[in-house]
Design a protein around this motif. Structure first.
Motif, PDB file in Angstrom:
ATOM      1  N   ILE A   9      -9.258  46.638  74.883  1.00 31.15           N
ATOM      2  CA  ILE A   9      -8.193  47.301  74.123  1.00 31.15           C
ATOM      3  C   ILE A   9      -7.466  48.304  75.014  1.00 31.15           C
ATOM      4  O   ILE A   9      -6.230  48.362  75.049  1.00 31.15           O
ATOM      5  N   ALA A  10      -8.231  49.118  75.725  1.00 28.21           N
ATOM      6  CA  ALA A  10      -7.632  50.140  76.589  1.00 28.21           C
ATOM      7  C   ALA A  10      -6.736  49.498  77.652  1.00 28.21           C
ATOM      8  O   ALA A  10      -5.620  49.970  77.918  1.00 28.21           O
ATOM      9  N   ALA A  12      -5.275  46.531  77.518  1.00 27.07           N
ATOM     10  CA  ALA A  12      -4.095  45.936  76.880  1.00 27.07           C
ATOM     11  C   ALA A  12      -3.040  47.002  76.595  1.00 27.07           C
ATOM     12  O   ALA A  12      -1.838  46.774  76.802  1.00 27.07           O
ATOM     13  N   LEU A  13      -3.464  48.164  76.141  1.00 24.53           N
ATOM     14  CA  LEU A  13      -2.522  49.261  75.893  1.00 24.53           C
ATOM     15  C   LEU A  13      -1.911  49.746  77.201  1.00 24.53           C
ATOM     16  O   LEU A  13      -0.709  50.053  77.269  1.00 24.53           O
ATOM     17  N   GLU A  14      -2.717  49.806  78.251  1.00 24.24           N
ATOM     18  CA  GLU A  14      -2.202  50.211  79.561  1.00 24.24           C
ATOM     19  C   GLU A  14      -1.155  49.222  80.054  1.00 24.24           C
ATOM     20  O   GLU A  14      -0.091  49.616  80.552  1.00 24.24           O
ATOM     21  N   SER A  15      -1.423  47.931  79.904  1.00 19.13           N
ATOM     22  CA  SER A  15      -0.486  46.925  80.388  1.00 19.13           C
ATOM     23  C   SER A  15       0.827  46.963  79.610  1.00 19.13           C
ATOM     24  O   SER A  15       1.869  46.521  80.126  1.00 19.13           O
ATOM     25  N   ALA A  16       0.793  47.482  78.397  1.00 24.52           N
ATOM     26  CA  ALA A  16       2.006  47.607  77.590  1.00 24.52           C
ATOM     27  C   ALA A  16       2.816  48.853  77.947  1.00 24.52           C
ATOM     28  O   ALA A  16       3.866  49.102  77.348  1.00 24.52           O
ATOM     29  N   GLY A  17       2.334  49.650  78.898  1.00 20.46           N
ATOM     30  CA  GLY A  17       3.062  50.830  79.338  1.00 20.46           C
ATOM     31  C   GLY A  17       2.699  52.106  78.621  1.00 20.46           C
ATOM     32  O   GLY A  17       3.377  53.126  78.790  1.00 20.46           O
ATOM     33  N   THR A  18       1.616  52.087  77.834  1.00 22.49           N
ATOM     34  CA  THR A  18       1.208  53.286  77.109  1.00 22.49           C
ATOM     35  C   THR A  18       1.002  54.443  78.080  1.00 22.49           C
ATOM     36  O   THR A  18       0.264  54.329  79.057  1.00 22.49           O
ATOM     37  N   GLU A  19       1.659  55.555  77.806  1.00 22.37           N
ATOM     38  CA  GLU A  19       1.567  56.727  78.679  1.00 22.37           C
ATOM     39  C   GLU A  19       0.495  57.702  78.227  1.00 22.37           C
ATOM     40  O   GLU A  19      -0.190  58.300  79.059  1.00 22.37           O
ATOM     41  N   PHE A  20       0.366  57.890  76.892  1.00 22.12           N
ATOM     42  CA  PHE A  20      -0.489  58.956  76.389  1.00 22.12           C
ATOM     43  C   PHE A  20      -1.381  58.479  75.249  1.00 22.12           C
ATOM     44  O   PHE A  20      -0.969  57.698  74.392  1.00 22.12           O
ATOM     45  N   CYS A  21      -2.597  58.978  75.260  1.00 20.53           N
ATOM     46  CA  CYS A  21      -3.491  58.909  74.116  1.00 20.53           C
ATOM     47  C   CYS A  21      -3.905  60.338  73.794  1.00 20.53           C
ATOM     48  O   CYS A  21      -4.344  61.079  74.681  1.00 20.53           O
ATOM     49  N   PHE A  22      -3.742  60.730  72.544  1.00 19.93           N
ATOM     50  CA  PHE A  22      -4.144  62.055  72.084  1.00 19.93           C
ATOM     51  C   PHE A  22      -5.390  61.892  71.222  1.00 19.93           C
ATOM     52  O   PHE A  22      -5.453  60.991  70.376  1.00 19.93           O
ATOM     53  N   GLY A  23      -6.380  62.748  71.413  1.00 20.42           N
ATOM     54  CA  GLY A  23      -7.575  62.532  70.621  1.00 20.42           C
ATOM     55  C   GLY A  23      -8.558  63.673  70.656  1.00 20.42           C
ATOM     56  O   GLY A  23      -8.303  64.746  71.206  1.00 20.42           O
ATOM     57  N   ASP A  34     -14.436  56.618  76.811  1.00 20.24           N
ATOM     58  CA  ASP A  34     -14.920  56.270  78.148  1.00 20.24           C
ATOM     59  C   ASP A  34     -13.990  55.258  78.811  1.00 20.24           C
ATOM     60  O   ASP A  34     -13.636  55.401  79.996  1.00 20.24           O
ATOM     61  N   SER A  35     -13.550  54.267  78.057  1.00 19.81           N
ATOM     62  CA  SER A  35     -12.671  53.238  78.623  1.00 19.81           C
ATOM     63  C   SER A  35     -11.289  53.782  78.924  1.00 19.81           C
ATOM     64  O   SER A  35     -10.697  53.504  79.975  1.00 19.81           O
ATOM     65  N   LEU A  36     -10.737  54.567  78.013  1.00 15.85           N
ATOM     66  CA  LEU A  36      -9.389  55.107  78.199  1.00 15.85           C
ATOM     67  C   LEU A  36      -9.337  56.065  79.390  1.00 15.85           C
ATOM     68  O   LEU A  36      -8.424  56.002  80.222  1.00 15.85           O
ATOM     69  N   VAL A  37     -10.316  56.958  79.482  1.00 18.43           N
ATOM     70  CA  VAL A  37     -10.290  57.999  80.507  1.00 18.43           C
ATOM     71  C   VAL A  37     -10.662  57.449  81.882  1.00 18.43           C
ATOM     72  O   VAL A  37     -10.037  57.791  82.894  1.00 18.43           O
ATOM     73  N   HIS A  38     -11.659  56.572  81.943  1.00 26.47           N
ATOM     74  CA  HIS A  38     -12.226  56.170  83.237  1.00 26.47           C
ATOM     75  C   HIS A  38     -11.809  54.786  83.709  1.00 26.47           C
ATOM     76  O   HIS A  38     -12.043  54.441  84.877  1.00 26.47           O
ATOM     77  N   GLU A  39     -11.176  53.995  82.840  1.00 29.06           N
ATOM     78  CA  GLU A  39     -10.857  52.624  83.242  1.00 29.06           C
ATOM     79  C   GLU A  39      -9.377  52.293  83.105  1.00 29.06           C
ATOM     80  O   GLU A  39      -8.991  51.129  83.262  1.00 29.06           O
ATOM     81  N   THR A  40      -8.540  53.301  82.797  1.00 31.79           N
ATOM     82  CA  THR A  40      -7.093  53.088  82.740  1.00 31.79           C
ATOM     83  C   THR A  40      -6.380  54.298  83.342  1.00 31.79           C
ATOM     84  O   THR A  40      -7.001  55.344  83.597  1.00 31.79           O
TER      85      THR A  40
END
Length: 587
Positions: A9-10, A12-23, A34-40
């Motif tokens: 999921i992370a 796929a969102l990165e490949s779509a150009g997602t700049e920010f995740c707030f959480g 873990d996936s968002l911070v360390h793998e994208t």
């Protein structure tokens, strides 16, 4: 290849150009984080509360009005429940965002495991958000979960934009799935905007062409369609003045000769009188709510005014007023089609109409000039909003400016001059305090432009901890706190109705005196700059220095708690069930 679902999921969102995740971190979303911070490369921002994260993503969208949207991640149980009012704000103001909420392990569903919403069925928290989202659901198996997230993304940004919530159970996040490759999210979301019926355009053009007193009434549908140029072109080519509902502020610059400013309860004289006198009203991407119609008292529909109503959501058409022509369409596509249909038709002479409205504008400006320039101390709201407008015009005309609810809703529409499209207001749900975390998201969307938030002290005390996020991320927002120790708009109206007020003033129980908070000190404790303004002559200099500083700054402005709110239209809320009052639309 095989990959854990959260990582897929992370990516796929990165490949779509997602700049920010707030959480916010909680046990339910550990693998997602873990996936968002360390793998994208997605920049993941730690908010100080889950609702702050939603407001940040909401105003990130409102600053861009196009994909990629921001993503929010929350934990489970109370952490996820915290987002409800913020999601409602995004939903009713048509802001696209995707919430990826953590959940407990499916193996424990129905047992009442930690923070499960289980009393009437296994994990039913997503159901609580169904009335406040375009979709809200929990995935139940890993092999189709990625596809469900892709559809959720498409749902959020297509048609009328809005928030979508997807709950991802903890065990499913960790489960490996088989992938041919990271999916191309663009191929799931490349959907043309809905266009208008040609026959309806012809009918609308016939009405408008013959109108001597046409009026465009627009709102946030213009922003979401990015139809600013098309609106100005239509108005200029066919000499049609434009009024805006408060959420549509900035749809046309308010120094444009055809701009009448905001309409409604706190509207300008020229906008409100145009609403009363127009013979054809062209509503585009607007709801005709009570705030923007003076409790449904401004328009004579049905009657002397014919209505052409355009909206991407057919549910808004004929909700309040019967229409002569109702068109389901994206605002930009409809305006282009309407201009084409009007072009060959002879237009009625509108010279007298525009001259009349110009005279009303001059009259109104003269009437409110004393409010704009008052040297009273403590200060009135109009002086603060007017001085801020002057500083923005001279120093940062393309700044993002957000204003909150309360008396900011009474003075922001008429006295905050919108010179660009980047003016943001939560125009329906009016959640107190949303502007401060929202300003962080807006500033991240436009890092090269200043961002200013204006809110009352009641609103600031609700969400002031969002200032920590601004400090930690180095986001130089300027926050103007209108400090008067009371919920002034509620106090004023309770006194008007009951002759007394309840739970409005911030007072010390022992002596009944106003409990004063030094918001400049509050800012400094959090690591931001803090400035106190106690006299009208200090406002502009404080704003200039704050904008120049490049640091998050709170300007604590002393406001007169007895100053009367600005009202262009007085109307009351019906207080007797058996009475049919003015707040009801005509039928």
């Amino acid at each position: 290849m095989r990959m854990q679902l959260a990582t897929a999921i992370a990516k796929a969102l990165e490949s779509a150009g997602t700049e920010f995740c707030f959480g916010y971190n909680g046990h339910g979303n550990w693998k997602l984080l873990d996936s968002l911070v360390h793998e994208t490369r997605i920049r993941t921002i730690a908010a100080r509360s889950e609702d702050h994260a939603v407001h940040m993503a909401d105003c990130y969208w409102r600053s861009r009005r196009e994909p990629p949207m921001a993503v929010v991640t929350t934990s489970v149980g109370p952490g996820s429940a915290n987002i409800t009012p913020a999601v409602a704000s995004a939903f009713f103001d048509s802001s696209a965002l995707l919430v990826l909420a953590g959940g407990g392990a499916t193996q424990w569903y129905g047992r009442g495991g930690i923070e499960e919403v289980y009393r009437y069925g296994p994990e039913e928290w997503p159901l609580t958000l169904k009335p406040l989202t375009k979709a809200s659901f929990s995935v139940t198996r890993p092999d189709n979960a990625l596809e469900m997230v892709l559809r959720a993304y498409k749902t959020a940004i297509t048609g009328r934009p809005g928030p979508v919530v997807v709950q991802l159970p903890f065990d499913i996040q960790h489960t490996e799935i088989e992938l041919r490759g990271i999916p191309d999210l663009a191929r799931w979301t490349r959907i043309a905007r809905p266009g208008p019926d040609p026959q309806a355009l012809d009918e609308a053009a016939d009405l408008i062409a013959s109108a001597e007193r046409p009026l465009l009434s627009v709102s946030s549908g213009i922003h979401n369609a990015r139809a600013w140029k098309e609106l100005a072109d239509l108005a200029e080519r066919f000499s049609i003045p434009v009024e805006t509902a408060t959420p549509g502020k900035g749809a046309i610059p308010e120094d444009h000769p055809l701009s009448l400013g905001c309409v409604g309860r706190a509207g300008t004289l020229q906008a409100n009188q145009a609403a009363r006198e127009c013979d054809v009203l062209i509503g585009v991407g607007t709801r005709f709510g009570d705030i923007d119609t003076g409790g449904w008292t401004l328009h004579d529909i049905p009657g002397s005014t014919k209505l052409v109503h355009i909206d991407i959501d057919d549910g808004e058409l004929a909700r309040v007023y019967p229409t002569d022509v109702a068109i389901v369409s994206d605002a930009r596509t409809a305006l282009l089609g309407l201009a084409t249909a009007l072009e060959p038709r002879p237009q009625a002479d509108r010279t007298a109409w525009l001259e009349h409205l110009g005279q009303l504008r001059d009259k109104w400006e003269a009437e409110v000039a004393p409010l704009r320039t008052s040297d009273a101390a403590p200060m009135g709201y109009a002086r603060v909003f007017s001085d801020l407008s002057d500083v923005v015009a001279e120093q940062a005309p393309d700044a993002t400016v957000l204003f909150d609810t309360g008396h900011s809703l009474s003075f922001g529409p008429p006295f905050l001059r919108a010179l660009s499209r980047h003016y943001i207001h939560s125009g329906f749900f009016h959640r107190m305090g949303w502007t401060l975390p929202g300003a962080v998201g807006a500033a991240l969307a436009r890092p090269d432009k200043p961002t200013i938030a204006i809110l009352g002290d009641g609103s600031f005390t609700m969400t002031g901890s969002a200032l920590l996020t601004a400090v930690e991320q180095g986001v130089p927002i300027v926050v103007v706190v209108l400090s008067n120790g009371t919920l002034q708009i509620e106090r004023e109206q309770m006194l008007r109705i009951y002759g007394r007020h309840s739970l409005t003033d911030y007072v010390d129980e022992a002596d009944g005196k106003r409990h004063e908070i030094d918001f400049a000190d509050w800012a400094r404790v959090m690591g931001a700059q803090g400035v106190r303004v106690r006299a009208p002559g200090e406002i502009k200099d404080a704003l200039r220095k704050a904008l120049d500083s490049g640091a998050p700054t709170v300007i604590d402005v002393d406001i007169d708690p007895e100053s009367e709110g600005y009202r262009a239209v007085h109307y009351r809320y019906p207080s007797d069930f058996a009475e049919r009052g003015l707040a009801h639309p005509p039928v």
